[in-house]
Write a protein that holds these residues in place. Sequence first.
Motif, PDB file in Angstrom:
ATOM      1  N   GLN A 274       2.148 -77.142  31.865  1.00 33.24           N
ATOM      2  CA  GLN A 274       1.574 -78.476  31.931  1.00 33.24           C
ATOM      3  C   GLN A 274       0.525 -78.566  30.822  1.00 33.24           C
ATOM      4  O   GLN A 274      -0.346 -77.698  30.719  1.00 33.24           O
ATOM      5  CB  GLN A 274       0.931 -78.707  33.301  1.00 33.24           C
ATOM      6  N   ILE A 275       0.652 -79.595  30.012  1.00 31.33           N
ATOM      7  CA  ILE A 275      -0.253 -79.734  28.871  1.00 31.33           C
ATOM      8  C   ILE A 275      -1.248 -80.845  29.194  1.00 31.33           C
ATOM      9  O   ILE A 275      -0.860 -81.991  29.400  1.00 31.33           O
ATOM     10  CB  ILE A 275       0.538 -80.079  27.593  1.00 31.33           C
ATOM     11  N   VAL A 276      -2.512 -80.468  29.294  1.00 30.48           N
ATOM     12  CA  VAL A 276      -3.530 -81.449  29.696  1.00 30.48           C
ATOM     13  C   VAL A 276      -4.705 -81.414  28.717  1.00 30.48           C
ATOM     14  O   VAL A 276      -4.955 -80.400  28.065  1.00 30.48           O
ATOM     15  CB  VAL A 276      -4.052 -81.187  31.141  1.00 30.48           C
ATOM     16  N   ASP A 277      -5.407 -82.537  28.656  1.00 28.54           N
ATOM     17  CA  ASP A 277      -6.621 -82.614  27.850  1.00 28.54           C
ATOM     18  C   ASP A 277      -7.647 -81.616  28.407  1.00 28.54           C
ATOM     19  O   ASP A 277      -7.777 -81.486  29.624  1.00 28.54           O
ATOM     20  CB  ASP A 277      -7.163 -84.045  27.924  1.00 28.54           C
ATOM     21  N   GLN A 278      -8.364 -80.950  27.523  1.00 29.98           N
ATOM     22  CA  GLN A 278      -9.264 -79.876  27.986  1.00 29.98           C
ATOM     23  C   GLN A 278     -10.380 -80.372  28.893  1.00 29.98           C
ATOM     24  O   GLN A 278     -10.855 -79.631  29.746  1.00 29.98           O
ATOM     25  CB  GLN A 278      -9.876 -79.146  26.780  1.00 29.98           C
ATOM     26  N   GLU A 279     -10.840 -81.608  28.688  1.00 28.13           N
ATOM     27  CA  GLU A 279     -11.966 -82.071  29.516  1.00 28.13           C
ATOM     28  C   GLU A 279     -11.527 -82.935  30.676  1.00 28.13           C
ATOM     29  O   GLU A 279     -11.969 -82.738  31.801  1.00 28.13           O
ATOM     30  CB  GLU A 279     -12.958 -82.836  28.641  1.00 28.13           C
ATOM     31  N   SER A 280     -10.628 -83.906  30.388  1.00 31.32           N
ATOM     32  CA  SER A 280     -10.250 -84.831  31.468  1.00 31.32           C
ATOM     33  C   SER A 280      -9.169 -84.225  32.353  1.00 31.32           C
ATOM     34  O   SER A 280      -8.926 -84.688  33.458  1.00 31.32           O
ATOM     35  CB  SER A 280      -9.730 -86.146  30.876  1.00 31.32           C
ATOM     36  N   LEU A 281      -8.488 -83.198  31.866  1.00 35.79           N
ATOM     37  CA  LEU A 281      -7.349 -82.564  32.542  1.00 35.79           C
ATOM     38  C   LEU A 281      -6.207 -83.559  32.776  1.00 35.79           C
ATOM     39  O   LEU A 281      -5.351 -83.350  33.634  1.00 35.79           O
ATOM     40  CB  LEU A 281      -7.770 -81.893  33.864  1.00 35.79           C
ATOM     41  N   GLU A 282      -6.190 -84.643  31.971  1.00 36.98           N
ATOM     42  CA  GLU A 282      -5.083 -85.595  32.085  1.00 36.98           C
ATOM     43  C   GLU A 282      -3.892 -85.107  31.280  1.00 36.98           C
ATOM     44  O   GLU A 282      -4.063 -84.565  30.180  1.00 36.98           O
ATOM     45  CB  GLU A 282      -5.523 -86.973  31.577  1.00 36.98           C
ATOM     46  N   ALA A 283      -2.689 -85.327  31.836  1.00 40.65           N
ATOM     47  CA  ALA A 283      -1.478 -84.890  31.142  1.00 40.65           C
ATOM     48  C   ALA A 283      -1.368 -85.601  29.798  1.00 40.65           C
ATOM     49  O   ALA A 283      -1.658 -86.793  29.697  1.00 40.65           O
ATOM     50  CB  ALA A 283      -0.270 -85.198  32.006  1.00 40.65           C
TER      51      ALA A 283
END
Length: 318
Positions: A274-283
């Motif tokens: 799963q690839i997510v933004d480092q801060e928001s953890l959004e995909a």
Amino acid sequence: MATKEPEIITDKNQMRNWSRAMRSQGKTIGLVPTMGYLHEGHLSLVKQSHCHANLTVVSIYVNPGQFSPSEDLSIYPSDFQGDLRKVMSLSKAVDVVFHPHNLYDYKNNFKNNDVNDSKRSESGNAGSGVVSCLEEKGMGHETWVRVERLEKGLCGKSRPVFFRGVATIVSKLFNIVEPDFAFFGKKDYQQFRVIQRMVRDLDFGIEVIGSEIARDEDGLALSSRNVHLSPEEREKVLSMLLILLCYDLHITLMKTEPMAPNVDQSSFLEYAYQIVDQESLEAMEEIKSPVVFCIAAWFGKVRLIDNMEINIMKHFSH
Ligand SMILES: Nc1ncnc2c1ncn2[C@@H]1O[C@H](COP(=O)(O)OP(=O)(O)OP(=O)(O)O)[C@@H](O)[C@H]1O
Ligand SMILES: CC(C)(CO)[C@@H](O)C(=O)[O-]
Ligand code: BAL
């Protein structure tokens, strides 16, 4: 650097008094929260704390509030004497080992706390639909800290009480130890971001520092739960890791085609790559900012997580 072996403190008031006395002498305090069964990953956090702060407190407490009754609290490994030996091997980098017996025992504060535990357990959960081992035991604790959006994805999907349990116990530890710095491993990436956000949102005057993942020689991320892996399961974890590394290679080579997850079918992938933004953890559909690739998988009865940060500047700046 400490001048003597670590002091072992089990009482939260004594812990708070120690911290306040040290702070009144102008000392800064680093806190390394752990659940024990220490390994080099934990020790790398201790070393970081030793570099940042005048004094270091390592807490060892297996928190029932972050496990649901179907999870592995009862087999969570522990070895307090072994932990002390490891802490002492760090040439006096640790000043206090805080090892409370039960951080949810409020009997001394409220005399009527032990009435009808089972009823309290039921009413404590009215409508919430989630129960931790702590509530199951009816400890009478009913205040939870929730980081509402960040706790939902990734591990939060399969561990519905985990992050509120972590945010709550870490808040309690912060209130007891009153540290200047707190150190968390990036192996538990979502946990690190949840705590960072909690500290910002609730104005804790504490700097949260994330520490890189410590790995075994074969690349396996160190984890207390690795002790439960059979040699065959360990092999499977390593093949999962290899795919994670291949992903990094693909990104580095600027190839866009994702690789198909190819973990042995006898392992159970909970979420993969799963690839997510480092801060928001959004995909992320497209990789335009620093991201982290996250994996969670079961190997027999052991649930392991791993991840890799991809810092866009590193990979795309030339
Ligand atoms: N390999 C590692 N590298 C860096 N930090 C780590 C590593 N493993 C654990 N930590 C960090 O140590 C702290 C305490 O973690 P914990 O006591 O749960 O150990 P753990 O090895 O993560 O256990 P578990 O098997 O439950 O995942 C956390 O901040 C965690 O992220
Ligand atoms: C942060 C923590 C010590 C809270 O119990 C735990 O979740 C852990 O060990 O990562
Ligand atoms: N390392 C995080 C603690 C847990 O998984 O319960």
